[in-house]
Design a protein around this motif. Structure first.
Motif, PDB file in Angstrom:
ATOM      1  N   LEU A 159      -9.281  -0.675 -11.110  1.00 51.01           N
ATOM      2  CA  LEU A 159      -8.311  -0.329 -10.142  1.00 51.01           C
ATOM      3  C   LEU A 159      -7.097   0.328 -11.127  1.00 51.01           C
ATOM      4  CD1 LEU A 159      -8.135  -2.986  -7.434  1.00 51.01           C
ATOM      5  CD2 LEU A 159      -8.819  -0.757  -7.293  1.00 51.01           C
TER       6      LEU A 159
ATOM      7  N   GLN B 144      -6.339  -3.603   1.737  1.00 49.47           N
ATOM      8  CA  GLN B 144      -6.926  -2.328   1.813  1.00 49.47           C
ATOM      9  C   GLN B 144      -7.368  -1.871   0.319  1.00 49.47           C
ATOM     10  OE1 GLN B 144      -4.080   0.088   3.302  1.00 49.47           O
ATOM     11  NE2 GLN B 144      -4.466  -0.610   5.367  1.00 49.47           N
ATOM     12  N   THR B 145      -6.722  -2.206  -0.665  1.00 50.64           N
ATOM     13  CA  THR B 145      -7.081  -1.825  -2.282  1.00 50.64           C
ATOM     14  C   THR B 145      -8.187  -2.583  -2.504  1.00 50.64           C
ATOM     15  OG1 THR B 145      -4.897  -0.875  -2.605  1.00 50.64           O
ATOM     16  CG2 THR B 145      -6.280  -1.112  -4.395  1.00 50.64           C
TER      17      THR B 145
ATOM     18  N   ARG C  84     -11.453  -1.410  -0.788  1.00 52.91           N
ATOM     19  CA  ARG C  84     -11.895  -0.175  -1.265  1.00 52.91           C
ATOM     20  C   ARG C  84     -12.326  -0.445  -2.894  1.00 52.91           C
ATOM     21  NH1 ARG C  84      -9.432   3.000  -4.697  1.00 52.91           N
ATOM     22  NH2 ARG C  84      -7.248   2.141  -4.294  1.00 52.91           N
ATOM     23  N   GLY C  85     -11.895  -1.219  -3.699  1.00 54.51           N
ATOM     24  CA  GLY C  85     -12.323  -1.315  -4.950  1.00 54.51           C
ATOM     25  C   GLY C  85     -13.486  -2.328  -5.130  1.00 54.51           C
TER      26      GLY C  85
ATOM     27  N   GLY D  69       1.008   1.983  -3.923  1.00 56.92           N
ATOM     28  CA  GLY D  69      -0.381   2.137  -3.994  1.00 56.92           C
ATOM     29  C   GLY D  69      -1.429   1.090  -3.904  1.00 56.92           C
ATOM     30  N   GLY D  70      -1.151   0.076  -3.445  1.00 57.18           N
ATOM     31  CA  GLY D  70      -1.962  -1.145  -3.350  1.00 57.18           C
ATOM     32  C   GLY D  70      -2.032  -1.983  -4.564  1.00 57.18           C
ATOM     33  N   LEU D  71      -1.105  -1.737  -5.593  1.00 59.75           N
ATOM     34  CA  LEU D  71      -1.418  -2.236  -6.811  1.00 59.75           C
ATOM     35  C   LEU D  71      -0.016  -2.672  -7.406  1.00 59.75           C
ATOM     36  CD1 LEU D  71      -3.479  -3.555  -8.892  1.00 59.75           C
ATOM     37  CD2 LEU D  71      -3.276  -1.332 -10.055  1.00 59.75           C
TER      38      LEU D  71
ATOM     39  N   ASP E  81       0.785  -1.170   0.089  1.00 57.37           N
ATOM     40  CA  ASP E  81       0.134  -0.022  -0.154  1.00 57.37           C
ATOM     41  C   ASP E  81       0.797   1.325  -0.070  1.00 57.37           C
ATOM     42  OD1 ASP E  81      -2.511  -0.793   0.053  1.00 57.37           O
ATOM     43  OD2 ASP E  81      -2.316  -1.805   1.958  1.00 57.37           O
TER      44      ASP E  81
ATOM     45  N   ARG F  29      -5.673   4.354 -11.325  1.00 54.82           N
ATOM     46  CA  ARG F  29      -4.298   4.295 -11.274  1.00 54.82           C
ATOM     47  C   ARG F  29      -3.882   5.269 -12.469  1.00 54.82           C
ATOM     48  NH1 ARG F  29       0.238   1.466  -9.481  1.00 54.82           N
ATOM     49  NH2 ARG F  29      -1.058   1.324  -7.452  1.00 54.82           N
TER      50      ARG F  29
ATOM     51  N   VAL G  28      -2.728  -7.182  -5.379  1.00 56.02           N
ATOM     52  CA  VAL G  28      -3.446  -6.142  -5.207  1.00 56.02           C
ATOM     53  C   VAL G  28      -3.627  -6.580  -3.500  1.00 56.02           C
ATOM     54  CG1 VAL G  28      -5.861  -5.217  -4.957  1.00 56.02           C
ATOM     55  CG2 VAL G  28      -4.895  -6.301  -7.163  1.00 56.02           C
ATOM     56  N   SER G  29      -3.347  -5.384  -2.719  1.00 61.49           N
ATOM     57  CA  SER G  29      -3.227  -5.394  -1.328  1.00 61.49           C
ATOM     58  C   SER G  29      -4.833  -5.610  -0.858  1.00 61.49           C
ATOM     59  CB  SER G  29      -2.819  -4.044  -0.717  1.00 61.49           C
ATOM     60  OG  SER G  29      -3.478  -2.868  -0.755  1.00 61.49           O
TER      61      SER G  29
END
Length: 163
Positions: free
Chosen positions: A154, A136-137, A140-141, A122-124, A118, A158, A133-134
């Motif tokens: 996503l 958290q992401t 959120r996604g 940025g989680g990706l 993250d 980005r 992909v994290s």
């Protein structure tokens, strides 16, 4: 050189390097003489060479062991979503929800990079034909996109952020 001499030379060389030796049906495990963790005089000598005290040399080692242990525990506990893409990276072949340690093995990623997925990426993160992909992401996604449109959404986010 005869077979007996050759066999003796090979076995002796392996003993020097601490290898597992198999000769016919006999297996011998060699015990090494040196210590991985120097104590006493050896540790004093190493500390003196580095211009440190023995206690000063032990502290950084304990810190490094603690960091390694904590990192391994996090890699075994934390999860990530791993997409596998085709060679052209235009089609998803599979999606797996794995521990970060397993994902690092599959995608040939430095495990430490996944611990900061993250913060740094940025989680990706894209690694070859894999997209990681994290958690958290992912959470959120999924609030914004349907599961089948998650990766596309996503990536579009980005790209829009970079433009």
């Amino acid at each position: 050189m005869g077979a007996v001499s050759f066999r003796g030379d090979v076995v002796d060389r392996r003993i020097e390097h601490g290898a597992r030796i198999s000769v016919d049906d006999y297996v011998q495990y060699v015990k090494l003489d040196h210590r991985l963790s120097p104590k006493g005089e050896e540790l004093e000598e190493t500390a003196r060479d580095l211009g440190m005290t023995r206690a000063g040399l032990i502290e950084p080692r304990k810190w490094a062991q603690q960091v390694t242990r904590t990192s391994k525990e996090r890699l075994a506990r934390e999860m990530t979503l791993l997409y596998t893409l085709n060679a052209h990276r235009d089609r998803i072949l599979g999606a797996q929800y794995l521990t970060k340690a397993a994902a690092a093995d599959v995608a040939s990623v430095v495990p430490g990079d996944l611990l900061d997925l993250d913060e740094i990426y940025g989680g990706l993160m894209v690694q070859g034909v894999y997209v990681l992909v994290s958690d958290q992401t992912l959470a959120r996604g999924l609030r914004k996109y349907r599961p089948e449109a998650l990766l596309g959404g996503l990536i579009a986010e980005r790209a829009a952020a970079r433009a």
